[in-house]
Design a protein around this motif. Structure first.
Motif, PDB file in Angstrom:
ATOM      1  N   ILE A  74      -7.891  -0.774   1.740  1.00 34.38           N
ATOM      2  CA  ILE A  74      -7.149  -0.260   0.679  1.00 34.38           C
ATOM      3  C   ILE A  74      -7.554   1.129   0.256  1.00 34.38           C
ATOM      4  N   GLU A  75      -9.098   1.288   0.119  1.00 33.79           N
ATOM      5  CA  GLU A  75      -9.478   2.582  -0.168  1.00 33.79           C
ATOM      6  C   GLU A  75      -8.997   3.515   0.731  1.00 33.79           C
ATOM      7  N   LEU A  96       0.765  -1.200  -0.018  1.00 38.39           N
ATOM      8  CA  LEU A  96      -0.015  -0.226   0.076  1.00 38.39           C
ATOM      9  C   LEU A  96       0.784   1.270  -0.050  1.00 38.39           C
ATOM     10  N   THR A 109       2.185  -1.512   4.855  1.00 39.18           N
ATOM     11  CA  THR A 109       1.560  -0.149   5.325  1.00 39.18           C
ATOM     12  C   THR A 109       2.690   0.757   5.780  1.00 39.18           C
ATOM     13  N   ALA A 133      -0.927   6.335  -6.496  1.00 41.11           N
ATOM     14  CA  ALA A 133      -2.059   7.110  -6.755  1.00 41.11           C
ATOM     15  C   ALA A 133      -1.936   8.605  -6.825  1.00 41.11           C
ATOM     16  N   LEU A 149       1.320   1.783  -3.289  1.00 34.77           N
ATOM     17  CA  LEU A 149       0.111   2.176  -4.178  1.00 34.77           C
ATOM     18  C   LEU A 149      -0.418   3.551  -3.953  1.00 34.77           C
ATOM     19  N   ARG A 150      -0.099   3.878  -2.700  1.00 37.20           N
ATOM     20  CA  ARG A 150      -0.432   5.524  -2.401  1.00 37.20           C
ATOM     21  C   ARG A 150       0.442   6.178  -3.196  1.00 37.20           C
ATOM     22  N   TYR A 201      -6.539   3.758   2.947  1.00 34.84           N
ATOM     23  CA  TYR A 201      -5.288   3.974   2.921  1.00 34.84           C
ATOM     24  C   TYR A 201      -4.650   4.855   1.781  1.00 34.84           C
ATOM     25  N   VAL A 202      -5.232   4.247   0.574  1.00 38.47           N
ATOM     26  CA  VAL A 202      -4.723   5.249  -0.615  1.00 38.47           C
ATOM     27  C   VAL A 202      -5.470   6.247  -0.713  1.00 38.47           C
TER      28      VAL A 202
END
Ligand code: GDP
Ligand code: IMO
Ligand code: MG
Length: 422
Positions: free
Chosen positions: A399-400, A310, A343, A317, A313-314, A402-403
């Motif tokens: 996920i939603e 994540l 994380t 994003a 992924l962040r 965190y990102v």
């Protein structure tokens, strides 16, 4: 009017092909914006599987124009093979358009890529499709483009000029035979006639389309973490898979983009060399690889697999400006008692949630995990969010949050209909 971009959010193979195909029906144009035949995009529909390397995944829709944008590099030999396979599968290429500014991956590019990779030290683990050398020649302004191909005299002159520089490298550095300009000119004269009907001024085509308010879809290849500037350099590709690359690779201005979709697997994979903090070299990894059939679409190589990262992924994003996330291959995670998501990293004695993109520094990062409860049920038949096991829903919510980007699509199998719209 919508201009949607579909971007790989990880290290490639996130199922961009499936997502592009889903959106293609609502789009007047589907435009590939980067990479070349290193890409392998899969679309499964009506019991058939299609594999695209250069041709945009929108080609299956009869009312959609499939465009190869100027940011793409094109190997005309592999284009022959790809179009032959697609024709045998009954796919019409009538709606294909190819940018005049598309650079050609020439046989010597492929050869130079293969030879460089054969020197084990410093290997990138490329697809050996000549991508790096093609983009290098483009930056060096000695590349050959589709526009050159269509003018035999100009093509031959420019080819001889490149070979004056590339042949000594082949001969002296790699002890390989020199490339014969005459033979290559003849071969490419045949390709020129095949390509001519498709050749188009793509920026002009798309600008006119924007004026008419038509919906456009921009198809990314590779993934954000393979971006030449913002990926895990030097373990990257040589193009710009990020959303900014969609503007460069098509000629569409940044302020015309309306939606940026990030496609991410529910776990992580990577092909080739390079750092991968959450990699699993154990039975769990083997289980994910087998359930996800994680073998390359282009090279057949076993993909490296690991837990969802994540932190990465962040970063992805934020870098791309994702307005929505599509989470794919969620079905692969059924049957695990617990699932881990990374994380934070432990890096230089400190805990950080900042992604470390330098390829060497990332190798020093140790992943710190949050454990989430798994689910046992198979979910490939679920068509609504509420039909998913509660732990799968909680996994997605995590996920939603965190990102910080809404998940608007969940893929639970390779087929078109195995999709949950949120
Ligand atoms: P791309 O390069 O991003 O287009 O992805 P690839 O086609 O290389 O790899 C994705 C693979 O996963 C393909 O074999 C797809 O058919 C398959 N696939 C796509 N979505 C799903 C899904 O939700 N679940 C499963 N199990 N497979 C999927
Ligand atoms: P799609 O579009 C996954 C990787 C290679 C290698 C690195 C450099 O299917 O997601 P290159 O041949 O580009 O010089 O290789 O990039 N790579 C991909 N990995 N999916 C891809 O494309 C990739 N294209 C390149 O494995 O690590
Ligand atoms: Mg792929």
């Amino acid at each position: 009017m919508s201009v949607r971009v579909v971007v790989g959010a990880q290290w490639g193979d996130e199922a961009k092909g499936k997502i592009v195909d889903l959106f293609a029906q609502q789009s007047q144009y589907v435009v590939r914006y980067a990479g070349g035949s290193n890409a392998g995009h899969t679309v499964c529909t009506n019991g058939k599987t299609y594999k695209f390397h250069l041709i945009p995944s929108g080609i299956l829709h009869p009312d959609t124009l499939a465009v190869i944008g100027d940011g793409v590099v094109m190997d005309l030999r592999s284009f022959q093979t790809e179009t032959e396979v697609l024709r045998q599968q009954g796919v019409s290429l009538q709606n294909l358009r190819i940018g005049l500014g598309v650079h050609l991956t020439m046989p010597y590019h492929r050869q130079l890529d293969e030879l460089a990779e054969a020197k084990i030290e410093g290997r990138i683990g490329t697809t050996k499709r000549g991508i790096g050398p093609t983009y290098a020649d483009k930056a060096d302004r000695i590349g050959l483009r589709v526009a050159d191909l269509l003018d035999r005299q100009r093509f031959e002159t420019r080819l001889r000029r490149v070979l004056e520089r590339r042949n000594p490298v082949l001969q002296r550095v790699y002890e390989a035979p020199a490339i014969d300009a005459d033979a290559l000119t003849e071969e490419f004269a045949l390709y020129a006639e095949q390509i001519r009907p498709y050749a188009t001024d793509v920026p002009h085509l798309l600008m006119s389309s924007l004026e008419r308010g038509e919906p456009i879809l921009l198809e990314g290849a590779q993934g954000t973490l393979l971006d030449l500037d913002y990926g895990t350099y030097p373990y990257v590709t040589s193009s710009h898979p990020v959303s900014a690359g969609a503007c460069l690779g098509t000629g569409i201005a940044p302020n015309r983009i309306t939606e940026i979709w990030g496609v991410a697997k529910a776990y992580t994979t990577r092909v080739g060399e390079g750092p991968f903090p959450t990699e699993l070299n154990d039975e769990t990894g083997d289980r994910i690889r087998n359930r996800g059939r994680e073998y390359g679409t282009t090279t057949g190589r076993a993909r490296r697999v690991g837990w969802l990262d994540l932190v990465a992924l962040r970063y992805s994003a934020r870098l791309n400006g994702f307005t929505a996330l599509a989470i794919t291959l969620l079905d692969v995670l059924s049957g695990f008692p617990t699932l881990k998501v990374c994380t934070a990293y432990r890096y230089c004695g400190e805990t950080t949630v900042r992604f470390v993109s330098d390829g060497y520094a990332l190798d020093e990062c140790e992943p710190l995990y949050t454990e989430l409860p798994g689910w046992q049920e198979e979910i490939t038949d679920c068509r609504q969010l509420e039909a998913l096991p509660v732990n799968a829903q909680a996994y997605l919510r995590f996920i939603e949050q965190y990102v910080g980007v809404p998940i608007r699509l969940i893929s639970v199998g390779p087929n078109r209909e195995q999709t949950i719209w949120v």
